[in-house]
Enzyme design. Structure first.
Site, PDB file in Angstrom:
ATOM      1  CE  LYS A 109      -4.106   0.683  -0.024  1.00  0.00           C
ATOM      2  NZ  LYS A 109      -5.352  -0.490  -0.638  1.00  0.00           N
TER       3      LYS A 109
HETATM    4  N1  GLU Z   1      -7.142   0.060  -3.260  1.00  0.00           N
HETATM    5  C1  GLU Z   1      -7.948  -1.134  -3.427  1.00  0.00           C
HETATM    6  C2  GLU Z   1      -8.339  -1.941  -2.093  1.00  0.00           C
HETATM    7  O1  GLU Z   1      -8.215  -1.703  -0.949  1.00  0.00           O
HETATM    8  C3  GLU Z   1      -7.611  -1.585  -4.670  1.00  0.00           C
HETATM    9  C4  GLU Z   1      -5.826  -2.543  -4.817  1.00  0.00           C
HETATM   10  C5  GLU Z   1      -5.982  -2.772  -6.199  1.00  0.00           C
HETATM   11  O2  GLU Z   1      -5.863  -2.835  -6.803  1.00  0.00           O
HETATM   12  O3  GLU Z   1      -4.265  -3.397  -6.306  1.00  0.00           O
HETATM   13  O4  GLU Z   1      -8.208  -3.515  -2.109  1.00  0.00           O
END
Ligand code: GLU
Length: 418
Positions: A109
């Site tokens: 993240k």
């Molecule tokens: N930000 C989204 C999540 O928390 C998508 C993550 C992604 O597609 O890699 O699942």
């Protein structure tokens, strides 16, 4: 002192991992420590230029938590609350999420601590490209693949792809997912998280013996995830009686006309000013008298204070970490069926995976195919989690964690010891 978001996330992990007896099954592997320590945690000063020529400094983060099952994967969020501990917690949940739905990725993240919506379009582009520059060698299509998260979307992913290709000198679309279709994005990615939330709600409603058609729902958060979930629930004949966003909340006991509410917000009006409904305090949405509650805003929306007053029978965690860990047991006592975040909101990561596959093949799927594959992945994952929960008489959250932890532990020990 209050524990930070990551300490709390870890505490919970230990609790769910306990029955799996990992240290006994995998002796001398330090397995729990490996699964709860991020592989790499980066914090950088990021300086970008404002339109008046002045410079602004903010902190940029990327946490790569675990890649035992595949390349790191996870969104980028631009929000004032972004910090080291929060990013670690979110990256932690990402690797569990990719494991629950069994897609071949790890978890990461990233983000910047900034009031992003207040920036001009040019400032947004400069900041985003600066972030890409700072993370240039950290990300990559076979290493760590960012995607949208809070306050980021196709536009930002397009900018990151552009920056990466300008500097690396090659067009590798798979460096980000959730990008514009014109640059190799996937059909259906934008609404994938909300669609996945609704697929899990449909399955869970059967288990909870709740007939969705005619049932009522409240949706907290009217961003990409919440608005899509509200629209799809409305299409299924659910009466969405209340929705909220950062600006306020509205209710209409007869059921809101969601396409109209969406058009109102898309036209640039504040949600609370929607004329055909009553405006109310947004913190009260959680305790609305509804059958289904969709939590699609930020972390810790459900607290020890409001949890005892929740009336919904089915709670869908569309956001990451919307229930404060201290409130989890209170919710469990309320006999509501809770679809945990690492399962419920995994649809976005799943279609990100489809996008990455399409980019590798340069062969693009129809919307029908994307949605059908998404449905299959979400329903399979839901069924596995629900069956394990029933077999061991535990909550869906316990079961989802157990499945995810087992999968990652297995991959971690298969790597060998050299
Ligand atoms: N930000 C989204 C999540 O928390 C998508 C993550 C992604 O597609 O890699 O699942």
């Amino acid at each position: 002192m209050e524990k930070d978001a990551f300490e709390l996330a870890k505490e919970h992990f230990y609790r769910y991992a306990e029955p799996l007896q990992l240290p006994r099954r995998y002796p001398k592997c330090d397995i729990l420590e490996r699964l709860t320590t991020p592989d790499c945690s980066i914090q950088n000063r990021l300086t970008f230029q404002r339109d008046d020529g002045s410079l602004q400094v903010c902190q940029a983060y990327r946490v790569q938590f675990n890649d035992d099952r595949g390349p790191y994967k996870g969104g980028i969020r631009f929000h004032p609350a972004v910090g080291q501990a929060e990013t670690k917690a979110l990256a932690f949940w990402m690797y569990l999420k990719t494991a629950v739905v069994n897609i071949p990725f790890g978890g990461a993240k990233g983000g910047v601590s900034v009031d992003y919506p207040s920036l001009s379009l040019q400032e947004k582009e400069r900041l985003t490209k600066r972030y890409a520059m700072v993370m240039l060698d950290v990300i990559g299509p076979e290493k760590d693949i960012p995607a949208p998260d809070v306050n980021t979307g196709e536009r930002e992913m397009g900018w990151i792809l552009d920056e990466w290709r300008m500097i690396h000198g090659k067009y590798q679309r798979g460096v980000v997912t959730g990008k514009p279709m014109s640059m190799g994005g996937s059909q259906g990615r934008r609404e994938a998280t909300g669609r996945g939330v609704v697929y899990t709600i449909t399955e869970a409603a059967k288990d909870a013996k709740l007939k969705l058609s005619g049932a009522s729902a409240a949706v907290q958060g009217f961003g990409n995830v919440g608005a899509t979930a509200a629209r799809l629930l409305h299409e299924l004949g659910v009466r969405v009686t209340a929705v909220s966003d950062v600006t306020g909340a509205i209710r209409q006991p007869k059921g809101l006309n969601i396409p109209e509410v969406l058009a109102h917000v898309q036209a640039g009006h504040a949600l609370a000013e929607y004329p055909e409904a009553e405006a109310f305090e947004r913190d009260e949405l959680i305790v609305e008298p509804v059958d289904v509650l969709v939590l699609a805003a930020l972390e810790n929306a459900v607290t020890v204070e409001n949890a005892p007053h929740i009336k919904a029978r089915l709670i869908a965690e569309g956001a990451n970490g919307p229930v404060h860990p201290a409130a989890v047991d209170i919710l469990n006592l309320r006999e509501a069926l809770v679809i945990p975040d690492i399962l419920c909101n995994a649809g976005g990561a799943t279609v990100s995976y489809f996008e990455w596959v399409q980019n590798r093949q340069e062969f693009y799927w129809t919307l029908e195919r994307v949605n059908e594959e998404l449905r299959r992945v979400m329903l399979d994952a839901y069924r596995q989690v629900a069956d394990l929960a029933a077999a061991h008489d535990v909550t869906l959250r316990d079961a989802a964690y157990r499945i995810a932890i087992e999968r990652v532990a297995e991959a971690a020990v298969r790597r060998g010891v050299q």
